[in-house]
Every structure is written in structure tokens, then in C-alpha cells.
Scaffold this motif. Structure first.
Motif, PDB file in Angstrom:
ATOM      1  N   TRP A 255     -31.635 -30.256 -62.584  1.00 22.09           N
ATOM      2  CA  TRP A 255     -30.914 -30.711 -63.777  1.00 22.09           C
ATOM      3  C   TRP A 255     -29.872 -29.663 -64.186  1.00 22.09           C
TER       4      TRP A 255
ATOM      5  N   LEU B  52     -28.686 -39.920 -64.542  1.00 24.64           N
ATOM      6  CA  LEU B  52     -29.897 -39.871 -65.362  1.00 24.64           C
ATOM      7  C   LEU B  52     -29.942 -41.015 -66.370  1.00 24.64           C
TER       8      LEU B  52
ATOM      9  N   TYR C 142     -28.357 -35.490 -60.262  1.00 24.01           N
ATOM     10  CA  TYR C 142     -28.922 -35.173 -61.570  1.00 24.01           C
ATOM     11  C   TYR C 142     -27.840 -35.057 -62.635  1.00 24.01           C
TER      12      TYR C 142
END
Length: 320
Positions: free
Chosen positions: A235, A79, A74
Motif C-alpha cells: 500500500w 482499492l 495497490y
């Protein structure tokens, strides 16, 4: 009203759920925590009806998109590769990227990492910050003058702790999370983990006040009952790893057509955090919404749609 279509694509090693509406020049919407593609529903239909192809994925870790267990999956490098792969899977060379919250961080990074794929960027609430070797959660903790015990990003780093709190009663969680500008004090309570480390929700009253309808909240509740919150929390758990990336983009300037929308009553992503952006992104359009909290595109959809359409119109992009 324009029809919202759904599909699955393969991108960067994961299966991603994508909602889209309309035809014309593509505009990709990147959501934040704890949301879904659904947080862009008002924008999907408005842009489709204006002649654009509006595309909103469930981002990695959310909804019907795959959620790898390893927080190292993440980072911003990963991403952004997801979003480049999304364009590839849809056969698109370039798109306008619009992002809110963590999605805002992604779209500014797209401008640094994939400038040839980015026609323009719109950020909601999340300011552009030049790449840094500082750890994200520590830098923001210090910006707000908080401690590890009283800053939500640091609280989220503890495996299983935030999951247990947020998943104990998912319907109650979303009633407490989706608060409008009149509840800015409650949003600060969330940020400060109750002010005493007791939990992000523990000291927020359960008075069922939200700017969303019960039907809208039910969409989030249904999705998160299936997935839990770990994907979104990853995240945060991957964010500090960005400081360790070799050959990360340097900045500081970003040369891409851009618009930034700040919200007066967002007490985490404060408007003043965006003050340096005109010096960092030459020609950027700066907009500000009064009486608006953190959930800008859902709380103030008419104003956001108007600003988006004005900005897109100024770019001279082809429409259907």
C-alpha cells in the motif's frame, strides 16, 4: 453477542475474505496497516446488535485476501474498485463506509469515485485531503519535517528491508506496534524510524505493554506468520503512483454525510490534520477522543461504537 460469519467473494480480480454480522442496512469497515478484519470485531457485534449489517473484509494484501506482488495493484483506483466489487458481490447498491488508517484514505476516496454507492462516510484518524498531484509519501514526509531516512513511509519503500525487520519476530513486532495513548512517544519513534534510520521497532522497548490481550495479539501473529507483511507494505509502495493517475477525481469538496473522529495522542495522523475538513465536507460531524492513540477502534471501542450508532441513527437508515 451477534455471530460473526465468514465468506469469500470475488472482486476486481481477487479473492477476498469477508467477515460480517447482523442484518439491515450495510456498513462496510476498511482497516489499515498492519491489521485485519479483526480490528473491527467490537464494531461488528455492536452494529449487528443494533440492527445493521456490519461487513469487514481483509483488505487487498492482508489476511486471507489475495495479495498481488506488484505495488501498482495497490493504488486508490484499484482499492476503491475492490470495495465497489465487494458491494456487487454481496448484491448491495449502497453502504456506509467506515475506515481507519489506510482504510480511512480508501473511504474518503470512495466518496469521490463512487458517490452513488456511498450512503455516508466515517473516518477514524485519517483526514480527508483533496486529490493532489503530490506524491503521498513525500508530502507526508515534508509535513512532519522529516527526511527519507527518518520517515517510516519512505523506509517502507525499500523492497525487503521493512519485511526483514517486521518478520524477524512477529510476536515481538505486534507487542511493539499495538501501543496505547500512554506510549505516544514510542509511536513517534516508529514514525521516525528510530530517529536515526535504525528501524521502526529497534528503539521501542520490548516491555510487553499493549492494550490488547495475549489472545488478541495471537490472532494477528497467527495471520502474519502465514502471509508476512509484504501485502500491507505494498500500500505504501503503490501510494506515490496515485499522483500519476490520469483522470483522477479532482475534489476539492466532498458532498456526502460524514463524521470524522480524531485521536489526541496519534502522533502520525495528528488531529490538526483534520482542521480543514468542515470547509471541504459541508455538514460533517467532527468528534475527538482524548487519551486515545492511533488504534482508535480497538483502544476505545465503547466510545467509537457510541459515536457510530449516534451518527448512523441520525441518517434514518433502515434496520433489521
Amino acid at each position: 453477542m451477534a455471530e460473526i460469519r465468514h465468506r469469500f467473494i470475488e472482486t476486481n480480480g481477487i479473492r477476498m475474505h469477508v467477515a460480517e454480522a447482523g442484518e439491515g442496512f450495510p456498513v462496510v469497515f476498511c482497516h489499515g496497516f498492519p491489521e485485519l478484519w479483526y480490528s473491527w470485531r467490537h464494531q461488528l457485534t455492536a452494529l449487528a446488535e443494533a440492527g445493521y449489517r456490519a461487513i469487514a473484509p481483509d483488505m487487498r494484501g492482508y489476511g486471507e485476501t489475495d495479495a498481488p506482488a506488484d505495488p501498482a495493484q495497490y493504488t486508490m483506483k484499484v482499492l476503491c474498485a475492490d470495495m465497489a466489487g465487494l458491494l456487487d458481490a454481496l448484491g448491495l447498491e449502497r453502504a456506509v463506509f467506515v475506515g481507519h488508517d489506510w482504510g480511512g484514505a480508501v473511504v474518503w476516496q470512495m466518496g469521490l469515485r463512487y458517490p452513488g454507492r456511498v450512503a455516508a462516510i466515517v473516518g477514524l484518524n485519517t483526514p480527508y485531503a483533496p486529490p493532489s498531484n503530490r506524491r503521498t509519501t513525500e508530502a507526508l514526509r515534508d509535513y512532519h519535517g522529516l527526511t527519507d531516512a527518518t520517515f517510516y513511509m519512505r523506509y517502507f519503500l525499500k523492497p525487503g528491508v521493512a519485511e526483514a525487520e517486521l518478520e524477524a519476530d512477529i510476536e515481538k513486532t505486534f507487542h511493539k506496534v499495538f501501543m496505547d495513548w500512554t506510549r505516544a512517544e514510542d509511536f513517534t519513534t516508529f514514525m521516525t524510524v528510530g530517529g536515526d534510520g535504525s528501524g521502526v521497532l529497534a528503539r521501542i522497548p520490548d516491555d510487553r505493554r499493549s492494550f490488547l490481550s495475549e489472545e488478541e495479539i495471537a490472532v494477528y501473529v497467527g495471520a502474519y506468520r502465514k502471509t508476512g507483511f509484504r501485502g500491507g507494505l505494498n500500500w505504501y509502495r503503490g501510494a506515490d503512483l496515485n499522483a500519476e493517475e490520469a483522470d483522477a477525481p479532482k475534489g476539492p469538496q466532498l458532498h456526502v454525510p460524514a463524521m470524522m473522529i480524531t485521536a489526541a495522542d496519534d502522533t502520525i495522523l495528528k488531529p490538526e490534520m483534520a482542521a480543514a475538513m468542515p470547509a471541504l465536507i459541508p455538514g460533517i460531524r467532527m468528534e475527538h477522543l482524548e487519551r486515545c492513540g492511533h488504534w482508535t477502534q480497538q483502544e476505545r471501542p465503547a466510545e467509537v461504537n457510541r459515536l457510530l450508532l449516534e451518527f448512523l441513527g441520525s441518517l434514518g437508515l433502515p434496520r433489521s
